[in-house]
Every structure is written in C-alpha cells, then in structure tokens.
Design a protein around this motif. Sequence first.
Motif, PDB file in Angstrom:
ATOM      1  N   TYR A  12       0.801  -1.594  -0.139  1.00  0.00           N
ATOM      2  CA  TYR A  12       0.021  -0.109   0.300  1.00  0.00           C
ATOM      3  C   TYR A  12       1.193   1.926   0.032  1.00  0.00           C
ATOM      4  CZ  TYR A  12      -3.887  -3.081   1.272  1.00  0.00           C
ATOM      5  OH  TYR A  12      -4.618  -4.817   1.439  1.00  0.00           O
ATOM      6  N   LYS A  13       1.709   1.058   0.707  1.00  0.00           N
ATOM      7  CA  LYS A  13       2.815   2.491   0.256  1.00  0.00           C
ATOM      8  C   LYS A  13       3.281   2.438  -0.544  1.00  0.00           C
ATOM      9  CE  LYS A  13       6.804   1.548   1.415  1.00  0.00           C
ATOM     10  NZ  LYS A  13       8.464   1.307  -0.236  1.00  0.00           N
ATOM     11  N   THR A  14       3.689   1.454  -1.450  1.00  0.00           N
ATOM     12  CA  THR A  14       4.220   1.762  -2.494  1.00  0.00           C
ATOM     13  C   THR A  14       3.344   2.476  -3.763  1.00  0.00           C
ATOM     14  OG1 THR A  14       5.840   0.120  -2.586  1.00  0.00           O
ATOM     15  CG2 THR A  14       5.232   0.618  -4.775  1.00  0.00           C
ATOM     16  N   GLY A  15       1.552   2.018  -3.199  1.00  0.00           N
ATOM     17  CA  GLY A  15       1.001   2.588  -4.658  1.00  0.00           C
ATOM     18  C   GLY A  15       0.646   4.444  -4.128  1.00  0.00           C
ATOM     19  N   VAL A  16       0.743   4.266  -2.593  1.00  0.00           N
ATOM     20  CA  VAL A  16       0.720   5.808  -2.538  1.00  0.00           C
ATOM     21  C   VAL A  16       1.752   6.654  -2.538  1.00  0.00           C
ATOM     22  CG1 VAL A  16      -0.052   7.229  -0.169  1.00  0.00           C
ATOM     23  CG2 VAL A  16      -0.878   4.950  -0.882  1.00  0.00           C
ATOM     24  N   GLN A  17       3.013   6.155  -2.468  1.00  0.00           N
ATOM     25  CA  GLN A  17       3.814   7.141  -3.484  1.00  0.00           C
ATOM     26  C   GLN A  17       3.721   6.575  -4.102  1.00  0.00           C
ATOM     27  OE1 GLN A  17       8.023   5.047  -2.087  1.00  0.00           O
ATOM     28  NE2 GLN A  17       7.661   5.341   0.265  1.00  0.00           N
ATOM     29  N   ILE A  18       3.897   6.576  -5.509  1.00  0.00           N
ATOM     30  CA  ILE A  18       3.502   6.227  -6.783  1.00  0.00           C
ATOM     31  C   ILE A  18       2.101   6.857  -6.964  1.00  0.00           C
ATOM     32  CG2 ILE A  18       2.769   4.796  -9.351  1.00  0.00           C
ATOM     33  CD1 ILE A  18       4.751   2.352  -7.647  1.00  0.00           C
ATOM     34  N   THR A  19       1.744   6.454  -6.658  1.00  0.00           N
ATOM     35  CA  THR A  19       0.386   8.209  -6.776  1.00  0.00           C
ATOM     36  C   THR A  19       0.795   9.413  -6.363  1.00  0.00           C
ATOM     37  OG1 THR A  19      -0.892   5.986  -6.470  1.00  0.00           O
ATOM     38  CG2 THR A  19      -2.126   8.316  -6.086  1.00  0.00           C
ATOM     39  N   ALA A  20       1.272   9.744  -5.246  1.00  0.00           N
ATOM     40  CA  ALA A  20       1.887  11.277  -5.439  1.00  0.00           C
ATOM     41  C   ALA A  20       2.569  11.302  -5.902  1.00  0.00           C
ATOM     42  CB  ALA A  20       2.654  10.746  -3.306  1.00  0.00           C
ATOM     43  N   ILE A  21       3.833  11.184  -5.907  1.00  0.00           N
ATOM     44  CA  ILE A  21       4.597  11.334  -7.113  1.00  0.00           C
ATOM     45  C   ILE A  21       4.198  11.851  -8.435  1.00  0.00           C
ATOM     46  CG2 ILE A  21       6.896  10.203  -8.480  1.00  0.00           C
ATOM     47  CD1 ILE A  21       8.099   8.868  -6.066  1.00  0.00           C
ATOM     48  N   ALA A  22       3.342  10.860  -8.854  1.00  0.00           N
ATOM     49  CA  ALA A  22       2.863  11.438 -10.399  1.00  0.00           C
ATOM     50  C   ALA A  22       1.848  12.257 -10.628  1.00  0.00           C
ATOM     51  CB  ALA A  22       1.524  10.135 -11.259  1.00  0.00           C
ATOM     52  N   PHE A  23       1.380  12.193  -9.114  1.00  0.00           N
ATOM     53  CA  PHE A  23       0.733  13.939  -9.447  1.00  0.00           C
ATOM     54  C   PHE A  23       1.416  14.885  -9.113  1.00  0.00           C
ATOM     55  CE2 PHE A  23      -3.280  11.523  -7.661  1.00  0.00           C
ATOM     56  CZ  PHE A  23      -3.388  11.160  -8.117  1.00  0.00           C
ATOM     57  N   LEU A  24       2.985  14.578  -8.670  1.00  0.00           N
ATOM     58  CA  LEU A  24       3.475  15.759  -8.458  1.00  0.00           C
ATOM     59  C   LEU A  24       4.740  16.211  -9.920  1.00  0.00           C
ATOM     60  CD1 LEU A  24       5.424  14.985  -4.771  1.00  0.00           C
ATOM     61  CD2 LEU A  24       4.181  17.117  -5.928  1.00  0.00           C
ATOM     62  N   LEU A  25       4.678  15.037 -10.488  1.00  0.00           N
ATOM     63  CA  LEU A  25       5.255  14.668 -11.863  1.00  0.00           C
ATOM     64  C   LEU A  25       3.816  15.531 -12.662  1.00  0.00           C
ATOM     65  CD1 LEU A  25       7.115  11.353 -11.978  1.00  0.00           C
ATOM     66  CD2 LEU A  25       8.142  13.638 -12.346  1.00  0.00           C
ATOM     67  N   MET A  26       3.075  15.425 -12.210  1.00  0.00           N
ATOM     68  CA  MET A  26       1.663  16.536 -13.303  1.00  0.00           C
ATOM     69  C   MET A  26       1.807  17.935 -12.830  1.00  0.00           C
ATOM     70  SD  MET A  26       0.921  14.181 -15.937  1.00  0.00           S
ATOM     71  CE  MET A  26      -0.430  15.806 -16.342  1.00  0.00           C
ATOM     72  N   ASP A  27       2.059  17.876 -11.760  1.00  0.00           N
ATOM     73  CA  ASP A  27       1.711  19.072 -11.280  1.00  0.00           C
ATOM     74  C   ASP A  27       0.316  19.648 -10.617  1.00  0.00           C
ATOM     75  OD1 ASP A  27       3.384  21.792  -9.994  1.00  0.00           O
ATOM     76  OD2 ASP A  27       3.322  22.847 -11.802  1.00  0.00           O
ATOM     77  N   TYR A  28      -0.509  18.617 -10.132  1.00  0.00           N
ATOM     78  CA  TYR A  28      -1.185  18.409  -9.639  1.00  0.00           C
ATOM     79  C   TYR A  28      -1.241  20.021  -8.442  1.00  0.00           C
ATOM     80  CZ  TYR A  28      -3.653  15.826 -12.928  1.00  0.00           C
ATOM     81  OH  TYR A  28      -3.921  14.988 -14.368  1.00  0.00           O
ATOM     82  N   SER A  29      -2.457  20.798  -8.272  1.00  0.00           N
ATOM     83  CA  SER A  29      -2.213  21.287  -6.977  1.00  0.00           C
ATOM     84  C   SER A  29      -1.982  20.486  -5.435  1.00  0.00           C
ATOM     85  CB  SER A  29      -2.920  22.587  -7.277  1.00  0.00           C
ATOM     86  OG  SER A  29      -4.768  22.119  -6.952  1.00  0.00           O
ATOM     87  N   PHE A  30      -3.036  19.420  -5.381  1.00  0.00           N
ATOM     88  CA  PHE A  30      -2.954  18.846  -4.249  1.00  0.00           C
ATOM     89  C   PHE A  30      -2.112  17.711  -4.058  1.00  0.00           C
ATOM     90  CE2 PHE A  30      -5.513  16.709  -7.856  1.00  0.00           C
ATOM     91  CZ  PHE A  30      -5.241  15.551  -7.658  1.00  0.00           C
ATOM     92  N   ALA A  31      -1.016  17.337  -5.124  1.00  0.00           N
ATOM     93  CA  ALA A  31      -0.603  16.411  -5.101  1.00  0.00           C
ATOM     94  C   ALA A  31       0.675  16.771  -3.546  1.00  0.00           C
ATOM     95  CB  ALA A  31       0.798  16.765  -6.156  1.00  0.00           C
ATOM     96  N   PRO A  32       1.279  17.773  -2.916  1.00  0.00           N
ATOM     97  CA  PRO A  32       2.065  17.531  -1.411  1.00  0.00           C
ATOM     98  C   PRO A  32       0.908  17.405  -0.712  1.00  0.00           C
ATOM     99  CG  PRO A  32       2.570  19.867  -3.072  1.00  0.00           C
ATOM    100  CD  PRO A  32       0.524  19.396  -3.769  1.00  0.00           C
ATOM    101  N   PHE A  33       0.633  18.110  -0.542  1.00  0.00           N
ATOM    102  CA  PHE A  33      -0.893  16.804   0.642  1.00  0.00           C
ATOM    103  C   PHE A  33      -1.046  15.235  -0.022  1.00  0.00           C
ATOM    104  CE2 PHE A  33      -5.069  15.047   2.081  1.00  0.00           C
ATOM    105  CZ  PHE A  33      -4.684  15.325   3.012  1.00  0.00           C
ATOM    106  N   VAL A  34      -0.970  14.841  -0.450  1.00  0.00           N
ATOM    107  CA  VAL A  34      -1.155  12.928  -0.970  1.00  0.00           C
ATOM    108  C   VAL A  34       0.540  12.938  -0.320  1.00  0.00           C
ATOM    109  CG1 VAL A  34      -1.428  11.720  -3.289  1.00  0.00           C
ATOM    110  CG2 VAL A  34      -2.829  13.406  -3.093  1.00  0.00           C
ATOM    111  N   LEU A  35       1.084  13.792  -1.338  1.00  0.00           N
ATOM    112  CA  LEU A  35       2.909  12.808  -0.774  1.00  0.00           C
ATOM    113  C   LEU A  35       3.238  13.344   0.840  1.00  0.00           C
ATOM    114  CD1 LEU A  35       5.857  12.674  -1.398  1.00  0.00           C
ATOM    115  CD2 LEU A  35       6.033  14.607  -1.078  1.00  0.00           C
ATOM    116  N   TRP A  36       2.444  14.207   1.572  1.00  0.00           N
ATOM    117  CA  TRP A  36       2.573  13.973   3.105  1.00  0.00           C
ATOM    118  C   TRP A  36       1.623  12.615   3.661  1.00  0.00           C
ATOM    119  CZ3 TRP A  36       5.831  15.451   5.589  1.00  0.00           C
ATOM    120  CH2 TRP A  36       6.846  16.551   5.503  1.00  0.00           C
ATOM    121  N   ILE A  37       0.772  12.083   2.696  1.00  0.00           N
ATOM    122  CA  ILE A  37       0.134  10.901   3.162  1.00  0.00           C
ATOM    123  C   ILE A  37       0.440  10.065   2.883  1.00  0.00           C
ATOM    124  CG2 ILE A  37      -2.071   9.046   2.214  1.00  0.00           C
ATOM    125  CD1 ILE A  37      -3.913  12.118   2.202  1.00  0.00           C
TER     126      ILE A  37
END
Length: 181
Positions: A136-161
């Motif tokens: 699960y950790k890997t899945g959430v990390q992958i999701t957060a990084i993909a969102f950050l690479l796309m520069d979505y505004s909510f991505a930093p919040f997902v990174l902290w999750i």
Amino acid sequence: MLELKNLPNILTLLRIFLAFLLLCIILYGGILLPPPIHPTWINYFATLTFCIASATDFFDGFIARNFGGMSVFGEIFDPLADKLLMLSALIGLLVWNRADAWAVFLILSREFFITGLRVVAASKGIKVAASNLGKYKTGVQITAIAFLLMDYSFAPFVLWIAVAITLYSGYDYVKLYSKSR
C-alpha cells in the motif's frame, strides 16, 4: 527465444534504465523538447515514464511468483531498481521545486533504513517479506509522485499522506523483525 522465467529480470533492468531516463527527462526536458513544444509535455513524458517503470515493478513480481521466475538476481536487484526509481523521481521533484525536502528525506530515510534492516535480517537467516502495508505504501508513493510530476495543486497533500504511510510501514517492518529475532 525469451523464456517467461527470465522476464522478471528483464523488467527489473528496464526499470533501472527508466529511472535514469526519468531523471534525464526532468533535468533536460527543455533541451529534449524545445519550443515550440509546450513545457507541460515534459510533465506528460516524465509521468508516463514513471508510470511505465512503476508498472514493471508489479509485473516482474507477479511473473516471478506465478511462473517460476524467482532468482537471486531478482531478490537483490528488484528492490534496488525500486529505490533507484523513487530516488530519481524524488530528486527530480526537488529540482522542479514540487516536493518538500523533508518529505523526500523522510521517505528515502525509511527506504534505506528498511533495506539495511533486511540485510541484517538476511545475514541472520531471517526473511522479512514485503507486507501488504508495504505494498500500500508503494502504491500511495507512486500515486503521489505521479500527481507531483503532473504538477497537480493537491499533490503535496498526497505526498504527506505517503510520508505518513511510509513511516508507519517502516515501524511495522521493525516490529516484524523484532518479533522474528
């Protein structure tokens, strides 16, 4: 002819190559995709590269477990390839100023600590397998990084999750190791 049992190792090597390619896209995207190509295409190519590389992690493990492709090479290089991919993505995100340095430090510290713990456990003949929480950790990390690479505004919040789950899964590994000693 390519045997299915060799495919996991090939996918692991592909993931290592894609980790380097990802960092090149992030660092040199403006050169690789000069104007008139819109700069957001760098985000798209970086995200696509990262997602393909992340998918190889799933498929190499699935094939190795289900089709007899387990190998010593895979046991050593699969986790290394995972770390290289995360390292290249997180360094790139720091360069782009899209990830908090503390979040990156905490994620990478946990990854290196658990790798060290696994080496110590292996030297004592103890196998600490990946838990569901680790997956699960890997899945959430992958999701957060993909969102950050796309520069979505909510991505930093997902990174902290992802940081919270990463640290908790690290605690879980330490707990499992302590019980198995």
